[in-house]
Design a protein around this motif. Structure first.
Motif, mmCIF file in Angstrom:
data_model
loop_
_atom_site.group_PDB
_atom_site.id
_atom_site.type_symbol
_atom_site.label_atom_id
_atom_site.label_comp_id
_atom_site.label_asym_id
_atom_site.label_seq_id
_atom_site.Cartn_x
_atom_site.Cartn_y
_atom_site.Cartn_z
ATOM 1 N N ILE A 1 0.816 1.446 17.529
ATOM 2 C CA ILE A 1 1.864 0.431 17.423
ATOM 3 C C ILE A 1 3.161 1.053 17.926
ATOM 4 O O ILE A 1 3.617 2.065 17.391
ATOM 5 C CB ILE A 1 2.032 -0.035 15.964
ATOM 6 N N ALA A 2 3.727 0.486 18.973
ATOM 7 C CA ALA A 2 4.923 1.048 19.590
ATOM 8 C C ALA A 2 5.970 -0.044 19.765
ATOM 9 O O ALA A 2 5.652 -1.153 20.191
ATOM 10 C CB ALA A 2 4.582 1.674 20.945
ATOM 11 N N ASP B 1 3.396 -5.783 9.120
ATOM 12 C CA ASP B 1 2.347 -6.505 8.392
ATOM 13 C C ASP B 1 2.080 -7.873 9.003
ATOM 14 O O ASP B 1 0.933 -8.257 9.229
ATOM 15 C CB ASP B 1 2.754 -6.693 6.919
ATOM 16 N N ARG B 2 3.151 -8.593 9.285
ATOM 17 C CA ARG B 2 3.009 -9.992 9.692
ATOM 18 C C ARG B 2 2.589 -10.158 11.146
ATOM 19 O O ARG B 2 1.735 -10.991 11.458
ATOM 20 C CB ARG B 2 4.328 -10.724 9.440
ATOM 21 N N LEU C 1 16.276 -1.361 5.787
ATOM 22 C CA LEU C 1 15.681 -2.131 6.893
ATOM 23 C C LEU C 1 14.187 -2.267 6.611
ATOM 24 O O LEU C 1 13.437 -1.299 6.749
ATOM 25 C CB LEU C 1 15.911 -1.430 8.232
ATOM 26 N N ASP C 2 13.767 -3.453 6.225
ATOM 27 C CA ASP C 2 12.367 -3.642 5.838
ATOM 28 C C ASP C 2 11.518 -3.977 7.059
ATOM 29 O O ASP C 2 10.956 -5.069 7.174
ATOM 30 C CB ASP C 2 12.276 -4.742 4.782
ATOM 31 N N TYR D 1 0.944 4.193 8.831
ATOM 32 C CA TYR D 1 1.083 3.089 7.896
ATOM 33 C C TYR D 1 -0.232 2.328 7.841
ATOM 34 O O TYR D 1 -0.698 1.812 8.864
ATOM 35 C CB TYR D 1 2.215 2.160 8.344
ATOM 36 N N LYS D 2 -0.856 2.314 6.680
ATOM 37 C CA LYS D 2 -2.138 1.628 6.487
ATOM 38 C C LYS D 2 -3.177 2.046 7.521
ATOM 39 O O LYS D 2 -3.937 1.228 8.041
ATOM 40 C CB LYS D 2 -1.949 0.105 6.507
ATOM 41 N N GLY D 3 -3.186 3.328 7.839
ATOM 42 C CA GLY D 3 -4.164 3.858 8.782
ATOM 43 C C GLY D 3 -3.823 3.647 10.240
ATOM 44 O O GLY D 3 -4.628 3.973 11.120
#
Length: 201
Positions: free
Chosen positions: A127-128, A187-188, A180-181, A88-90
């Motif tokens: 990211i985990a 992002d945040r 489920l967003d 996601y986004k690299g």
């Protein structure tokens, strides 16, 4: 499993409280919801995230007739790591998804090799996280893997309470598309803060 009519109704044009009423009525199946969310992300070229296949060794197959084959014996070739991974986004994303019917997450629901795998992802800059569904509350939380690892490796601790997950984690918005967003949380709380090297809350 939730079946939808051939002509799908776009609930995104309705008010948020109407979407929430829909999600509350349909019940919860975490794996299905994540799969449908990932499909939504993929179709719109937002992210490429898939469920990892579980490696299985087939031992015996019966052929009751020429046109059909039935697997009668098989076993897992090796322990699986986590449920989902992708880009996601690299950024590399890797996470486990779990459900619980109680107001705690028991460590009996996760394995040592999964904890070690998540730890390795964090060490290498990925990211985990764990996505935990409290089915009786119809709530889903995204918890950074570091919190799970820390608690799991603490002496005498064999579960994480709901209140701790609610405090340290992030409530995932539920809707129709995506169901489920969770990328909004990425992002945040991850991408915005990565310059500070602090993906936690």
């Amino acid at each position: 499993m939730v079946h939808y009519p051939n002509k799908k109704k776009d609930l995104t044009k309705y008010a948020p409280h109407e979407q929430k009423r829909y999600t509350g009525m349909r019940g919860m199946n975490l794996e299905e919801d994540i799969t449908m969310s990932n499909k939504y992300y993929l179709e719109r070229d937002i992210a490429v995230i898939y469920k990892k296949p579980t490696p299985v060794q087939i031992v015996r197959v019966d052929y009751p007739k020429r046109s059909a084959a039935k697997i009668t014996e098989a076993y897992f070739r090796k322990p699986s790591t986590t449920d989902y991974n992708g880009l996601y986004k690299g950024h590399y994303i890797d996470f486990e998804a779990k459900e619980t019917k109680t107001l705690r997450f028991p460590f009996a629901n996760i394995w040592d090799h999964q904890i070690n795998h998540l730890d390795a992802i964090l060490r290498h800059g990925g990211i985990a996280f764990i996505m935990i569904a409290f089915t009786t509350l119809n709530e889903v939380y995204l918890l950074d893997a570091s919190y799970m690892i820390e608690k799991y490796r603490s002496d005498g601790v064999r579960h994480i309470d709901y209140d701790y997950i609610k405090e340290k984690g992030h409530l995932v918005n539920q809707g129709y598309a995506p169901r489920l967003d969770y990328l909004r949380i990425i992002d945040r709380y991850y991408l915005k803060e990565e310059e500070n090297e602090n993906p936690k809350k």
